[in-house]
Motif scaffolding. Structure first.
Motif: not given
Length: 332
Positions: A21-26, A77-85
């Protein structure tokens, strides 16, 4: 089942539910600083909904291509997070990349390869078995079937761009990035491409695009984001952006010049121009159309004669330019 097991099962179920149910990319607090100190991304937060067309707008060097590269695993990336699916991109890069298609700005081919061989090879690169029916479907959808046996070097620039899109679609991605997909494409081919992009969205493909043709973003995108100097300035639905930031202008040409505006117009953003021959309203913030109509009514009620009215509504491009230039001015 013990309490701890129940809690663990509930946690797993909740995680699965978030993935569905969440975003496909966050994207959260994403940053990228290159050697030499250039900051390309500066704390970017962005969530993409499944099945939408999202347009990312920004001037050259704003960070659009860097953002795409970070999601697609082309740079770290230098920092942060990426979630896909629902998966962390850095930890599960292979699983994520198989579900993403990318059409980059730069054309990159074996120029001596046949069109169909190039597209089929791209499918194999993602670990998918040959599928002649899928390749034919993609080539036909992009009007490339008649060119399937042609060498890529024999194609026009616009047709080469179509081959790039075909390669990106060969493995049936759920998330498709289009980085300036219509650059160098003539008007007719551009229209055909946008029909295909709309058809992809109708089939459930999520599409993120960058474009210099802002009128295309205004026509095709569900939501729009504006990025400048690595910072995301705005993300919203098109209608909300137009309502909140759109500007309206109404120029009323008078039959005879007047020396001062009537008192009934004191509460409106109006000016007397053209040596008293024009009453001009300029306003916005979601109420421009209504106020423009009220100004016209007030002019009529004041007994001021006029013989022409010209109205103008700002476009998404107007808003984009104002937003970028305004932010640059503020930063200075």
């Amino acid at each position: 089942m013990t309490g701890s097991r129940r809690a663990l099962a509930f946690g797993r179920a909740a995680a699965i539910l978030r993935r569905v149910d969440g975003p496909i990319l966050d994207i959260r607090n994403l940053s990228k600083t290159y050697k030499g100190g250039t900051t390309a991304l500066d704390g970017v937060d962005l969530s993409i909904r499944k099945g939408e067309i999202f347009a990312l707008l920004g001037p050259n060097g704003a960070g659009k291509t860097t953002l795409i590269g970070a999601v697609c695993g082309l740079l770290r990336p230098s920092g942060g997070t990426i979630e896909a699916f629902g998966l962390d991109v850095q930890r599960h890069w292979r699983q994520v990349r198989r579900r993403i298609g990318l059409v980059p700005q730069e054309l990159s081919f074996d120029m001596f390869a046949r069109v169909d061989h190039s597209v089929n090879f791209s499918r194999g690169m993602f670990g998918f078995p040959p599928n002649a029916a899928r390749i034919e479907e993609v080539l036909r959808s992009l009007s490339l079937w008649d060119k399937r046996e042609a060498k890529i070097r024999e194609l026009s620039g616009g047709m080469k761009r179509r081959v790039m899109i075909a390669k990106a679609l060969s493995h049936e991605p759920e998330l498709l990035f289009l980085d300036e997909p219509t650059a160098g494409v003539d008007v007719e081919l551009r229209r055909d491409m946008w029909k295909q992009i709309g058809a992809l969205r109708d089939k459930g493909t999520t599409i993120i695009l960058t474009t210099h043709y802002i009128e295309e973003a205004q026509e095709m995108a569900d939501r729009v984001g504006v990025i400048n100097k690595g910072r995301l300035l705005l993300v919203d639905d098109k209608a909300a952006i137009m309502a909140q930031l759109g500007r309206s202008e109404a120029r009323i040409t008078l039959t005879s010049p007047i020396s001062a505006l009537p008192a009934s117009l004191a509460g409106y953003p109006v000016s007397l121009e053209d040596e008293g021959r024009s009453v001009v309203y300029r306003g916005g913030d979601g109420k421009g159309k209504r106020e423009a109509a009220e100004v016209i009514k007030a002019v009529v009620a004041a007994g001021i004669g006029f013989d022409g009215i010209v109205t103008k509504e700002s476009t998404l491009e107007d808003i984009f330019v104002d937003l970028v230039e305004g932010r640059e001015g503020a930063a200075a």
